[in-house]
Write a protein that holds these residues in place. Structure first.
Motif, mmCIF file in Angstrom:
data_model
loop_
_atom_site.group_PDB
_atom_site.id
_atom_site.type_symbol
_atom_site.label_atom_id
_atom_site.label_comp_id
_atom_site.label_asym_id
_atom_site.label_seq_id
_atom_site.Cartn_x
_atom_site.Cartn_y
_atom_site.Cartn_z
ATOM 1 N N VAL A 174 35.051 22.856 -10.351
ATOM 2 C CA VAL A 174 35.718 21.731 -11.020
ATOM 3 C C VAL A 174 34.908 20.450 -10.844
ATOM 4 O O VAL A 174 34.719 19.683 -11.798
ATOM 5 N N ALA A 175 34.405 20.215 -9.638
ATOM 6 C CA ALA A 175 33.624 19.000 -9.382
ATOM 7 C C ALA A 175 32.323 18.990 -10.193
ATOM 8 O O ALA A 175 31.964 17.970 -10.794
ATOM 9 N N LEU A 176 31.626 20.106 -10.223
ATOM 10 C CA LEU A 176 30.378 20.162 -10.983
ATOM 11 C C LEU A 176 30.630 20.114 -12.486
ATOM 12 O O LEU A 176 29.831 19.553 -13.246
ATOM 13 N N GLY A 177 31.733 20.704 -12.925
ATOM 14 C CA GLY A 177 32.108 20.602 -14.338
ATOM 15 C C GLY A 177 32.449 19.171 -14.726
ATOM 16 O O GLY A 177 32.091 18.703 -15.818
ATOM 17 N N GLY A 178 33.119 18.454 -13.842
ATOM 18 C CA GLY A 178 33.408 17.048 -14.101
ATOM 19 C C GLY A 178 32.142 16.215 -14.185
ATOM 20 O O GLY A 178 32.040 15.293 -14.993
ATOM 21 N N LEU A 179 31.180 16.552 -13.364
ATOM 22 C CA LEU A 179 29.897 15.859 -13.424
ATOM 23 C C LEU A 179 29.191 16.130 -14.757
ATOM 24 O O LEU A 179 28.570 15.228 -15.336
ATOM 25 N N ALA A 180 29.308 17.345 -15.257
ATOM 26 C CA ALA A 180 28.724 17.665 -16.569
ATOM 27 C C ALA A 180 29.418 16.867 -17.674
ATOM 28 O O ALA A 180 28.760 16.395 -18.611
ATOM 29 N N VAL A 181 30.724 16.690 -17.566
ATOM 30 C CA VAL A 181 31.444 15.874 -18.554
ATOM 31 C C VAL A 181 30.982 14.419 -18.475
ATOM 32 O O VAL A 181 30.841 13.746 -19.501
ATOM 33 N N GLU A 182 30.724 13.937 -17.268
ATOM 34 C CA GLU A 182 30.210 12.569 -17.127
ATOM 35 C C GLU A 182 28.855 12.431 -17.828
ATOM 36 O O GLU A 182 28.597 11.422 -18.480
ATOM 37 N N TYR A 183 28.006 13.440 -17.693
ATOM 38 C CA TYR A 183 26.717 13.404 -18.398
ATOM 39 C C TYR A 183 26.916 13.403 -19.912
ATOM 40 O O TYR A 183 26.191 12.725 -20.636
ATOM 41 N N LEU A 184 27.898 14.160 -20.389
ATOM 42 C CA LEU A 184 28.171 14.152 -21.826
ATOM 43 C C LEU A 184 28.644 12.785 -22.294
ATOM 44 O O LEU A 184 28.284 12.337 -23.385
#
Length: 117
Positions: A51-61
């Motif tokens: 979840v944390a790494l997925g949230g970071l990917a959303v931040e990059y998007l």
């Protein structure tokens, strides 16, 4: 001509939708990261890491860095966490609560984390 008097430029107190989404996703990512390092169940920690790494990917998007977002998803979420979960399963690590996962140095670790932040 006074540009600061509302000439169509958004000011500090008028955030856009992307900025609001960035803050909300950042708070959710921070919460997931905090749960990752504080939970005593190793499998739950690995899933919260997803979840944390997925949230970071959303931040990059949200920052329009699509390539880095996909690299984040493919390499970290898709590979590292799966490798971690396979390692937990194949080494017969305890699946439930593990008293060995707690070292008793929480306050020292908190002090080091705050000092490094």
């Amino acid at each position: 001509m006074n540009l600061a008097a509302g000439a169509g430029h958004p000011g500090f107190l008028s955030p856009t939708g992307v900025e609001i989404a960035f803050v909300l996703v950042g708070l959710a990512t921070l919460g997931a990261a905090a749960i990752t390092v504080t939970t005593r169940q190793l499998v739950h920690a690995a899933l919260w890491l997803v979840v944390a790494l997925g949230g970071l990917a959303v931040e990059y998007l949200l920052l329009t860095a699509e390539f880095i977002a996909w690299v984040q998803v493919l390499i970290y979420v898709g590979s590292i966490v799966v490798l971690l979960l396979f390692g937990l399963m194949l080494t017969r690590a305890p699946i439930g609560r593990s008293p060995d996962a707690d070292s008793g140095n929480r306050w020292v670790a908190l002090g080091v984390a705050v000092a490094s932040a």
